[in-house]
Write a protein that holds these residues in place. Sequence first.
Motif, PDB file in Angstrom:
ATOM      1  N   ALA A 114       0.846  -1.194   0.000  1.00  0.00           N
ATOM      2  CA  ALA A 114       0.000   0.000   0.000  1.00  0.00           C
ATOM      3  C   ALA A 114       0.881   1.243   0.000  1.00  0.00           C
ATOM      4  CB  ALA A 114      -0.920   0.006   1.226  1.00  0.00           C
ATOM      5  N   ALA A 115       0.368   2.324  -0.619  1.00  0.00           N
ATOM      6  CA  ALA A 115       1.122   3.574  -0.676  1.00  0.00           C
ATOM      7  C   ALA A 115       1.455   4.056   0.733  1.00  0.00           C
ATOM      8  CB  ALA A 115       0.322   4.633  -1.423  1.00  0.00           C
ATOM      9  N   VAL A 116       2.664   4.540   0.921  1.00  0.00           N
ATOM     10  CA  VAL A 116       3.097   5.042   2.220  1.00  0.00           C
ATOM     11  C   VAL A 116       2.388   6.353   2.526  1.00  0.00           C
ATOM     12  CG1 VAL A 116       5.054   6.027   3.482  1.00  0.00           C
ATOM     13  CG2 VAL A 116       5.334   3.886   2.205  1.00  0.00           C
ATOM     14  N   ASP A 117       1.739   6.414   3.677  1.00  0.00           N
ATOM     15  CA  ASP A 117       1.079   7.638   4.148  1.00  0.00           C
ATOM     16  C   ASP A 117       2.157   8.585   4.672  1.00  0.00           C
ATOM     17  OD1 ASP A 117      -0.246   9.615   5.657  1.00  0.00           O
ATOM     18  OD2 ASP A 117      -1.839   8.234   6.225  1.00  0.00           O
ATOM     19  N   PRO A 118       2.168   9.865   4.231  1.00  0.00           N
ATOM     20  CA  PRO A 118       3.194  10.801   4.724  1.00  0.00           C
ATOM     21  C   PRO A 118       3.241  10.917   6.242  1.00  0.00           C
ATOM     22  CG  PRO A 118       2.040  11.733   2.850  1.00  0.00           C
ATOM     23  CD  PRO A 118       1.303  10.484   3.211  1.00  0.00           C
ATOM     24  N   ALA A 119       2.106  10.648   6.924  1.00  0.00           N
ATOM     25  CA  ALA A 119       2.070  10.768   8.386  1.00  0.00           C
ATOM     26  C   ALA A 119       2.398   9.459   9.093  1.00  0.00           C
ATOM     27  CB  ALA A 119       0.703  11.261   8.836  1.00  0.00           C
ATOM     28  N   GLN A 120       2.501   8.382   8.341  1.00  0.00           N
ATOM     29  CA  GLN A 120       2.764   7.078   8.948  1.00  0.00           C
ATOM     30  C   GLN A 120       4.132   7.076   9.622  1.00  0.00           C
ATOM     31  OE1 GLN A 120       2.365   3.913   6.126  1.00  0.00           O
ATOM     32  NE2 GLN A 120       2.667   2.272   7.629  1.00  0.00           N
ATOM     33  N   LYS A 121       4.255   6.364  10.740  1.00  0.00           N
ATOM     34  CA  LYS A 121       5.509   6.330  11.472  1.00  0.00           C
ATOM     35  C   LYS A 121       6.251   5.016  11.234  1.00  0.00           C
ATOM     36  CE  LYS A 121       4.242   9.565  15.160  1.00  0.00           C
ATOM     37  NZ  LYS A 121       4.111   9.772  16.621  1.00  0.00           N
ATOM     38  N   PHE A 122       7.580   5.138  11.123  1.00  0.00           N
ATOM     39  CA  PHE A 122       8.447   3.983  10.915  1.00  0.00           C
ATOM     40  C   PHE A 122       9.679   4.111  11.812  1.00  0.00           C
ATOM     41  CE2 PHE A 122       6.274   4.650   6.877  1.00  0.00           C
ATOM     42  CZ  PHE A 122       5.886   3.366   6.498  1.00  0.00           C
ATOM     43  N   ILE A 123      10.235   2.971  12.180  1.00  0.00           N
ATOM     44  CA  ILE A 123      11.569   2.903  12.767  1.00  0.00           C
ATOM     45  C   ILE A 123      12.524   2.514  11.641  1.00  0.00           C
ATOM     46  CG2 ILE A 123      13.065   1.798  14.460  1.00  0.00           C
ATOM     47  CD1 ILE A 123      10.811   3.454  15.694  1.00  0.00           C
ATOM     48  N   VAL A 124      13.625   3.223  11.525  1.00  0.00           N
ATOM     49  CA  VAL A 124      14.633   2.863  10.534  1.00  0.00           C
ATOM     50  C   VAL A 124      15.936   2.549  11.257  1.00  0.00           C
ATOM     51  CG1 VAL A 124      15.906   3.531   8.463  1.00  0.00           C
ATOM     52  CG2 VAL A 124      13.563   4.354   8.803  1.00  0.00           C
ATOM     53  N   ALA A 125      16.448   1.346  11.054  1.00  0.00           N
ATOM     54  CA  ALA A 125      17.759   0.958  11.583  1.00  0.00           C
ATOM     55  C   ALA A 125      18.832   1.545  10.682  1.00  0.00           C
ATOM     56  CB  ALA A 125      17.875  -0.560  11.638  1.00  0.00           C
ATOM     57  N   THR A 126      19.822   2.188  11.298  1.00  0.00           N
ATOM     58  CA  THR A 126      20.890   2.817  10.527  1.00  0.00           C
ATOM     59  C   THR A 126      22.162   2.790  11.375  1.00  0.00           C
ATOM     60  OG1 THR A 126      21.518   4.823   9.297  1.00  0.00           O
ATOM     61  CG2 THR A 126      20.169   5.133  11.267  1.00  0.00           C
ATOM     62  N   ASN A 127      23.044   3.756  11.173  1.00  0.00           N
ATOM     63  CA  ASN A 127      24.267   3.821  11.978  1.00  0.00           C
ATOM     64  C   ASN A 127      24.409   5.191  12.624  1.00  0.00           C
ATOM     65  OD1 ASN A 127      25.561   5.615  10.038  1.00  0.00           O
ATOM     66  ND2 ASN A 127      25.867   3.819   8.748  1.00  0.00           N
ATOM     67  N   ASN A 128      25.382   5.317  13.501  1.00  0.00           N
ATOM     68  CA  ASN A 128      25.548   6.566  14.247  1.00  0.00           C
ATOM     69  C   ASN A 128      25.974   7.724  13.350  1.00  0.00           C
ATOM     70  OD1 ASN A 128      28.143   5.035  14.234  1.00  0.00           O
ATOM     71  ND2 ASN A 128      28.924   6.881  15.205  1.00  0.00           N
ATOM     72  N   TYR A 129      26.615   7.416  12.218  1.00  0.00           N
ATOM     73  CA  TYR A 129      26.995   8.487  11.287  1.00  0.00           C
ATOM     74  C   TYR A 129      25.744   9.132  10.696  1.00  0.00           C
ATOM     75  CZ  TYR A 129      28.821  10.744   7.070  1.00  0.00           C
ATOM     76  OH  TYR A 129      29.108  11.660   6.068  1.00  0.00           O
ATOM     77  N   ARG A 130      24.834   8.311  10.179  1.00  0.00           N
ATOM     78  CA  ARG A 130      23.626   8.867   9.586  1.00  0.00           C
ATOM     79  C   ARG A 130      22.708   9.433  10.673  1.00  0.00           C
ATOM     80  NH1 ARG A 130      24.722   9.360   5.731  1.00  0.00           N
ATOM     81  NH2 ARG A 130      24.333   7.632   4.297  1.00  0.00           N
ATOM     82  N   GLY A 131      22.546   8.703  11.768  1.00  0.00           N
ATOM     83  CA  GLY A 131      21.698   9.191  12.847  1.00  0.00           C
ATOM     84  C   GLY A 131      22.186  10.496  13.440  1.00  0.00           C
ATOM     85  N   GLY A 132      23.503  10.704  13.401  1.00  0.00           N
ATOM     86  CA  GLY A 132      24.068  11.947  13.929  1.00  0.00           C
ATOM     87  C   GLY A 132      24.051  13.103  12.951  1.00  0.00           C
ATOM     88  N   GLY A 133      23.467  12.893  11.769  1.00  0.00           N
ATOM     89  CA  GLY A 133      23.391  13.957  10.774  1.00  0.00           C
ATOM     90  C   GLY A 133      24.419  13.858   9.674  1.00  0.00           C
ATOM     91  N   GLY A 134      25.228  12.788   9.678  1.00  0.00           N
ATOM     92  CA  GLY A 134      26.246  12.622   8.641  1.00  0.00           C
ATOM     93  C   GLY A 134      25.639  12.506   7.259  1.00  0.00           C
TER      94      GLY A 134
END
Length: 658
Positions: free
Chosen positions: A550-570
């Motif tokens: 189904a199309a992603v709703d702009p207001a829908q919430k997700f958790i995204v697993a990533t790394n500290n570089y991206r999470g820190g704004g890298g």
Amino acid sequence: MMSAYASMSRRSFLAGSAAAGSLVLMHPFSAKASVNQAHLRIMETTDLHVHVFPYDYYADKPNDTMGLARTASIIDAIRAEATNSILVDNGDFLQGNPMGDYIAYERGMREGDIHPVIKGMNTLGYDCSTLGNHEFNYGLDFMFKVLAGANFPFVCANLTKGQLAASGRGDDLFLKPYVILDRMVKDGDGAEHPIRVGLIGFVPPQIMNWDSKHLTGKAMTRDIVRAAEAWVPQMREEGADIVVALSHSGIGPAQYEENLENASLLLAGVEGIDAIVTGHSHLDFPGPKFEGLEGVDNARGTIAGKPAVMGGFWGSHLGLIDLLLERDGQSWVVVNATSEARPIFKRVERQTEPLVESKAEVEEAVREDHEATLKYVRTAVGKTSAPLHSYFALVADDPSVQIVSQAQTWYITDMLKDGEYRDLPVLSAAAPFKAGGRGGPDYYTDVPAGDVAIKNVADLYLYPNTVQAVLVTGADLKEWLEMSAGIFNLVEPGKSDQPLLDPSFPSYNFDVIDGVTYRIDLSQPPKYSSKGELLNADSNRIVDLQFNGAAVDPAQKFIVATNNYRGGGGGNFPGIGPDKVIFAAPDTNRDVIVRYIVEQGTINPSADANWTFKPLADTSVLFETGPKGAEFASSVEGVSIEPAGEGQEGFALYRITL
């Protein structure tokens, strides 16, 4: 102020020390210096990333393009070309290959231990080094244990323990901001004179984001340019005749912004700085990639009118700045300069040929650590049912990225299963780290089916980042992907063989988000630049973005697993930063991948083609990859790939019909 520098080619002098034992030719400044003139050579290594041996631990084979032992072999000859010289390192020496991880995570640093990269450097007579951002990856305590083993000083003028003082200099620095070397130099007549050479160092302020878990509450950084403006006058007051900046920062823009990551061009413009060694960007300057940049004279080797050099990475080059100095009363001034990044290898067709041999003294100093690292990286942790490779990671869903996402999703789902976010869907963002580019046509992940060893996991994930989870909306998710899609050039429908990839966009910022499906419309212009700047607000490259069909709703919430570089704004991804982080793991991404493989026993890394290009009639694009990718081209999911001849510098050319 310096006078204008004469343009002087160094090509005729390359052969003078291209190999150990060859005929040494004097630099023109040494050969032609007159009375009261002296030649001072500044030699630079930068971004060594623990590469002491000419050995690729990820591929588990020798490599002629890297290694301080190789760079070291030309230092003696290069010193001999000059009457007077100093040797400096520009940072990022402590992390970057499995030897660094082995020492940090397995062996540790006991009292009195000397780190292998410091062992190698200690044999070469370094005069000074500054810190790079990767020195902080293992924490402050580990870093200072390593620094204690060096027989040369470290300087950093923009890293402080506390708040800025009224002077702007900071009230408590971790290291000396600068050193002033008292030396004797010979002039053209052979007479000796005293000279005071000041060396000041700088680190990117972004370390506070990239290594926040190690630095928050313990350290602070200040703007590189402002720190220089505060300290350089003091160096002059203390009698420095010549000031050289050791800038672990790329050359960057000509317009000032506070806390720029790549600030070397602006730093060179600070009054009182005579020359600047740069790094961080893993490029060589002077070099073709810097043609046409504002404030940069590639032919003369200057930035903001000052002589500068960037000596590649992993020991690939030795950076050289040659200064012709003239004695003006009791002090010295620069009257001419040249710069050069001298390589340790050359490419002939698709092959690399060494220009130097290793310096035995450096290899012997580190041999025991090298052998221990080989044993460490060859330890098997599980099996893979299919090959893990990254030859087509920039143009299609890819097994080497897929397995990283699988491991991250597995880990974060488990970490959050009992908390407030347990009912939210978990996605995963991962990017290809080894995807050719500056690393060359062999710089790809390539793990055959069968046993998976630690060296293979390190090959999949080059950096000791830690896992983080961010909370985003569907709207955030789309913008995240719009930023990633900036790696692709704008494609004109109905036209054949257009270049697909933007070479200025780093592969580690090409995040693929697993758990959703989407297509990329290349007929739309990039929405964001490679630096995260909004270029085309109305552009929509990401189409058909769906979750569970189904199309992603702009207001829908997700958790995204990533790394500290991206999470820190890298990477400056829109809407992604520390305020979105809801879980910061103590574990590295590599450790998580190892645990996942151990638990699974045998992994299935087959890509699921969750992203593809939107079809464009009568349209084709071209891209380059490593020639070894030929055996996998026909099995890539979601896209039709065919050979299109030879690329440049050893790469193979391929075509995609959209």
